[in-house]
Each structure stands twice: as C-alpha cells, then as structure tokens.
Design a protein around this motif. Structure first.
Motif, mmCIF file in Angstrom:
data_model
loop_
_atom_site.group_PDB
_atom_site.id
_atom_site.type_symbol
_atom_site.label_atom_id
_atom_site.label_comp_id
_atom_site.label_asym_id
_atom_site.label_seq_id
_atom_site.Cartn_x
_atom_site.Cartn_y
_atom_site.Cartn_z
ATOM 1 N N GLY A 165 0.797 -1.232 0.000
ATOM 2 C CA GLY A 165 0.000 0.000 0.000
ATOM 3 C C GLY A 165 0.819 1.268 0.000
ATOM 4 N N GLY A 166 2.114 1.152 0.375
ATOM 5 C CA GLY A 166 2.993 2.321 0.326
ATOM 6 C C GLY A 166 2.666 3.400 1.347
ATOM 7 N N SER A 167 3.399 4.510 1.264
ATOM 8 C CA SER A 167 3.254 5.626 2.213
ATOM 9 C C SER A 167 3.455 6.954 1.500
ATOM 10 C CB SER A 167 4.320 5.525 3.316
ATOM 11 O OG SER A 167 4.241 4.321 4.000
ATOM 12 N N ARG A 168 3.025 8.006 2.168
ATOM 13 C CA ARG A 168 3.345 9.363 1.695
ATOM 14 C C ARG A 168 3.635 10.210 2.930
ATOM 15 N NH1 ARG A 168 -0.791 10.691 -1.439
ATOM 16 N NH2 ARG A 168 0.308 10.537 -3.408
ATOM 17 N N PHE A 169 4.658 11.080 2.832
ATOM 18 C CA PHE A 169 4.903 11.981 3.965
ATOM 19 C C PHE A 169 5.273 13.382 3.505
ATOM 20 C CE2 PHE A 169 9.283 10.053 3.652
ATOM 21 C CZ PHE A 169 10.065 11.195 3.644
ATOM 22 N N GLY A 170 5.064 14.327 4.412
ATOM 23 C CA GLY A 170 5.445 15.723 4.189
ATOM 24 C C GLY A 170 6.411 16.141 5.276
ATOM 25 N N ILE A 171 7.490 16.808 4.891
ATOM 26 C CA ILE A 171 8.472 17.284 5.877
ATOM 27 C C ILE A 171 8.871 18.715 5.530
ATOM 28 C CG2 ILE A 171 10.381 16.191 4.577
ATOM 29 C CD1 ILE A 171 11.829 15.784 7.279
ATOM 30 N N VAL A 172 8.964 19.579 6.530
ATOM 31 C CA VAL A 172 9.378 20.976 6.328
ATOM 32 C C VAL A 172 10.884 21.064 6.561
ATOM 33 C CG1 VAL A 172 9.059 23.381 7.030
ATOM 34 C CG2 VAL A 172 7.175 21.776 7.277
ATOM 35 N N LEU A 173 11.613 21.570 5.555
ATOM 36 C CA LEU A 173 13.068 21.721 5.674
ATOM 37 C C LEU A 173 13.478 23.129 5.274
ATOM 38 C CD1 LEU A 173 14.143 18.343 3.980
ATOM 39 C CD2 LEU A 173 14.089 18.821 6.431
ATOM 40 N N ASN A 174 14.640 23.563 5.742
ATOM 41 C CA ASN A 174 15.149 24.855 5.268
ATOM 42 C C ASN A 174 15.841 24.656 3.916
ATOM 43 O OD1 ASN A 174 17.589 23.686 5.904
ATOM 44 N ND2 ASN A 174 18.078 25.064 7.584
ATOM 45 N N GLY A 175 16.503 25.663 3.417
ATOM 46 C CA GLY A 175 17.056 25.600 2.066
ATOM 47 C C GLY A 175 18.257 24.693 1.896
ATOM 48 N N SER A 176 19.065 24.521 2.963
ATOM 49 C CA SER A 176 20.348 23.825 2.769
ATOM 50 C C SER A 176 20.220 22.371 2.303
ATOM 51 C CB SER A 176 21.226 23.927 4.021
ATOM 52 O OG SER A 176 20.678 23.193 5.068
#
Length: 584
Positions: free
Chosen positions: A338-349
């Motif tokens: 079924g798999g997965s999906r995720f969201g992550i907030v990162l800075n520019g580096s």
C-alpha cells in the motif's frame, strides 16, 4: 464558548501573580486543566470502575483491561477521590491530590510526571495557593456533555498558544503554524480522497518530532471532515518532556489513544522501531547540529547500512535535517503493501548543500534515483515563529500515481501570503484559505503553470522536471606538468607510465548534466580552451542538487541607459542648486 472557557481557566493566573513569573503560569494551568477534564470524563463511570477494581483485586487478576472497559476510555482512575471530594479536606489537600493522581493509569501518570506536576503542587502548597487553585478548577464544568472533545481540544490549544507567547521560549519550538499544517495535510491526502472516504477506513499517521501534537490534531480533523467514519491511528515521538506531556494530554482530552506517543530522541533512540505507517508529517528543528548523538548515528550507519535508517549517507554534523528525512523513509510501508506518503518541512540547505559524493548529495541521490520525491513547495519567508528564513515542504512517496512517475514538481509559493494583523515572534506572514486552496490545486494538477507578477510579466509558479534533471557528474580535468623548457613531463612508473604527468596546480573540475555524454561535453566545453587537457575518469562522481530558486528566476532587463541618465541629471542639477543656495 471556547473563548470564555479559556479566559476563565486563564483567570487562575490572577491567583498566581506575585508567586509565579508570567512565563511560569502554564506550568500550573495546563496540568490542572488536563486533571479537571479527566476528572469530569471519568465521573459517570467512577462507581463501576471502583467496584470492578475491588472485584479483580480480590481475585488476584490484573485489573487493567477490565477497568478500561468499565471506564469506556483509554484510561481510568482507581481512587475514591475526585477534585470535588478533595475540597472537603483542606488540611490534607496536598497528600490527597498526590494519591489521586497516582491512582490514574500509567499513560496519565506519565503525563503528570512530564509536567513536573509533583513539584508544582509542592510549590503551590508552600505559597498557600494549592487549595485556592484546586478549588478554582473543581468549579469549572468540563464534562463532555457540556464541552465536546473538539471544543476541549481548541480550548487547550489556545491555552498552549497563550503560554508559548508569554513564555521566554520561542513559540516555534512548540508549534508549526496551523495553516502550514493544513496545507501539508491537504497535499498528503489529496490523491487518496477516494480511498479515505470508504466506510470504516483505518489509516496510521506518524510524527517523529511531534511537539505539542499540532500536526497529528489537524490531520485528524481534516480526515474527520472528509469521512466521519474514518479512523486515524496516531503515533509520535517527542524529545522535550513538557511538549510531550502537552501532546499526550491534548490527545487524551479529545478521547484519543495515547499509547503510541513516545518520549525520547527519535534519531538516537527510535521509540517505534520496526513500525511503518501510511502517512507521516514532520517539522524537524532547522539547522540543528547532532554532535551529542553523533556516535549512535554513525554506528547505525556503519553497522546496519541500508538495513538501518541511514544507509545512503550522513549529512554534516552542523545540520541534522536530512537525518529526519531518512528516518521517515525507513518508516514507509513497502509499495506492495500500500505504500506511504509523507510531508516534511526543511530549510534551504538540504536542497543543495554538499558536493558530489558528500553525505547530503548521496541522500538526495537515493531519494531521486528511487523516484521517491513527488514535489517541493517553496513557502514565503517569515512564516515560522522562531525564524524568518525560506522554508520548503517536501512531499515524498513510494506510490506515485502513473502521471508523476519519474518526475518532480516544484511549486514556488513564496509570493502567496498575507500580512498578519499582529506579528508573533518572527512570524509576520500567513497563508489564507485561498492560498492553501491555490497551492493544493497546483499540486493536484501536476502541471507547469505561470502567474502574472506586479510588472505584468509572466513568471513560472509550478514546474515539472525529470528526476535526472537534478543529477550531474563531477569530472576531474587534468593538464600536464611541463619542465622549464615547456616540454611535457611523463610518468616514469605505475599504470600511467609513459603518459603525461598531471600538474596538481592546474587541476580543475567540471559539472556535467547527467543527461549529457561526458566526452561530448568535454570536447565542446573544455578542449577548445585547453587542448592538452584530459579527464581522470577514476575521480568522476555523481551528484544531485535541487537549485530551487534558480528554476524560478526570471531575468528582468535593466532599465534603458538614457532613462537612468535623465534621472541622474535631475538629481545632480538639484545638488548643484542646493550647493549654490548654501554659498549665497
């Protein structure tokens, strides 16, 4: 209703003034609010729970599963006391309050331990405030038939926010702005709307940097709106004890199971090791070094390789953001399940730091070559409470829909914002509902799109790239060493015997796009300028970077020279005139 209730709860601050600093009010108000809510929730099953407790104890049986059943909650309390009864014995309120809290089930005791409630009670008692504060809370009606789980959640969230605002700590350490979470949740669920609206659907959601639980809460609210019959089972880990206590308390207040919320350092000690999830969300700390846990991380990388979490490589010690990205990838369900999906907030580096072969580049390489990156959304600056820097939401999945396979979408949402009425720390901008909808639609369409800027010029806002567009090969270009007469010096031994000896002072590197043939590039770009050069193929390295801003840069030609001259003439004439006025 919520406003009045939270104002009433916050009025306890009037009692604390003088004995507590303003920044400490929350340490009393938050745990007491939780205590009163749990007190009210358990009230109507209390008699049945106590009866069951005596019965199972007499039979020598572990009473826990039976008590949960009787309380009709994920928790229970085995004390005959409650807050109202505590009021009847003013002289022994401290001891009675301790014994009442100790009689809760383990998850609830854990919350009060992390709130450091024992010390707060001692402190209130010493200041002769314990009875007054307890009485104040005992007289607030927080029964679920008066204040629903949803209302209670909003009240508690408002109290957390107030506490964070007046505390000396930056609110950003506890919070991700609610509208950023709503955007991320939209992007996470958008392609699964059909599956999520089926009756009785159950999905798991995990946040490895849970903070006070904002991401988990907003995701649950969103899914409840999509499908009231859906159930989101929530998992999380949090390093800060007080934030952890608030997260668990908030969930408990809303009637959720808190058994899968863990305290500890996610990177050094994964509290949910071996578990995988349908969805994940995270806003890890920006640019924080990981020196304290360096040995544990390096050991896992060396000993477990790709069987552990950090197989692709390790970023530099000064910024652990990409460690969280790899940690989340390790928590993805296999696509066949079924798999997965995720969201992550990162800075520019994390987009571009590190040359070919570096830890950062190898991590990006792993993500792109395995076709895991679905999209990156560039957010406006000044969106977060503790930093004004540019931030990016990465959407990562191992079950891309067919039209997205082999591709990455970049969305520049840096111009979509409205000014806040009142700044909160570094946060001066926010996303409106319209902005969230606009970004969600751009993502959903998965196509290139443009908008018109203030000068009436068309500028890109969404672009689609092939995964390999972000790859390159760094080649090492060598040139021969020459003697004093200008003759080429030859190698005298080794496998290059008889061939030109490279001059290290003339050595250079070139980055060749992955889609291009190295030799063709070399002949076109290098040899016309240095005909005696050659490539040392043994030193060639593959790298990946995502120069986000470069892909949205639009060249604006400078103004006409005559126009600039005319402006300068006006200014210089005015200066001459002013000087003339001074000399008169």
């Amino acid at each position: 209703m919520n406003q009045n209730l939270s104002s009433f709860i916050w009025s306890v601050a009037d009692l604390l003034r003088g004995d507590y600093k303003q920044s400490e009010y929350g340490r009393v108000i938050l745990p007491f609010t939780v205590l009163r809510r749990l007190d009210c929730v358990l009230e109507w099953t209390k008699v049945a729970v106590l009866k069951e407790y005596d019965k199972r104890k007499a039979a020598g049986v572990n009473p826990e599963p039976f008590l949960r059943k009787k309380s009709k909650q994920h928790f229970y309390n085995t004390s005959p006391l409650d807050l109202k009864k505590l009021m009847g014995d003013a002289d022994n309120i401290r001891e009675n309050l301790f014994s009442y809290v100790e009689a809760f089930s383990a998850d609830v005791r854990d919350i009060f331990d992390c709130f450091d409630f024992h010390n707060q009670v001692q402190r209130l008692d010493k200041a002769n405030l314990l009875y007054l504060v307890t009485e104040k809370f005992a007289n607030i009606d927080l029964h679920p038939n008066v204040v629903s789980n949803e209302q209670m959640g909003h009240v508690f969230e408002e109290l957390i926010r107030k506490f964070a605002e007046i505390s000396n700590e930056t609110a950003g350490e506890h919070f991700t702005p609610r509208e950023v979470i709503r955007l991320m949740v939209n992007l996470l669920f958008i392609e699964d709307d059909e599956a999520l609206t089926k009756p009785g659907v159950v999905r798991s959601l995990y946040d490895p940097t849970a903070g006070t639980g904002g991401m988990l809460s907003v995701a649950e609210e969103h899914l409840a709106q999509l499908n009231p019959d859906a159930r989101l089972v929530m998992y999380g880990q949090e390093l800060n004890a007080e934030s952890y206590a608030i997260c668990k308390a908030d969930m408990l207040i809303k009637g959720q199971d808190v058994s899968q919320i863990v305290l500890g350092n996610t990177l050094a000690d994964d509290g949910l090791a071996g578990q995988q999830f349908d969805y994940m969300l995270s806003n890890p700390p920006f640019g924080v070094e990981w020196k304290k846990i360096q040995k544990a991380i390096q050991d896992e990388h060396k000993q477990q390789g790709y069987n552990g979490r950090f197989g692709p490589g390790l970023p530099r010690v000064s910024d652990g953001s990409l460690l969280f990205l790899m940690h989340l990838i390790s928590k993805m369900r296999p696509a066949k399940d079924g798999g997965s999906r995720f969201g992550i907030v990162l800075n520019g580096s994390p987009l571009f730091t590190g040359n070919a072969g570096s830890g950062e580049s190898e991590i990006r390489r792993y993500v792109l070559e395995n076709d895991l990156l679905e999209a990156i959304i560039g957010l406006p600056t000044d969106m977060f409470y503790n930093t004004g820097i540019s931030t990016y939401v990465w959407i990562v999945t191992n079950r891309k829909p067919k039209h997205r396979q082999g591709k990455v979408q970049l969305i520049d949402a840096s111009g979509l914002w409205q000014k806040m009425r009142k700044s909160l720390g570094s946060k001066r901008k926010e996303l409106s509902d319209d902005h969230i909808e606009q970004i969600t639609k751009l993502f959903g369409k998965a196509k290139a799109a443009s908008t018109t800027d203030a000068d009436g010029q068309q500028v890109p806002i969404s672009r689609i790239f092939k995964n390999q567009d972000f790859g390159y090969q760094t080649i090492t270009v060598e040139r021969p060493e020459r003697d004093s007469k200008g003759n080429v010096v030859k190698e005298t031994k080794g496998k290059r015997k008889g061939q030109p000896k490279p001059d290290s002072s003339l050595r250079d590197t070139e980055d060749v796009p992955l889609a291009e043939e190295i030799e063709a590039y070399f002949e076109r770009e290098v040899l016309p300028h240095v005909p005696d050069a050659w490539i040392d193929h043994e030193k060639t390295k593959t790298g990946y970077e995502i120069p986000f801003n470069r892909h949205f840069y639009v060249f604006k030609p400078p103004r006409d020279l005559a126009e600039i001259d005319a402006e300068l003439k006006v200014v210089t004439d005015r200066i001459v005139e002013m000087i003339g006025g001074l000399s008169q």
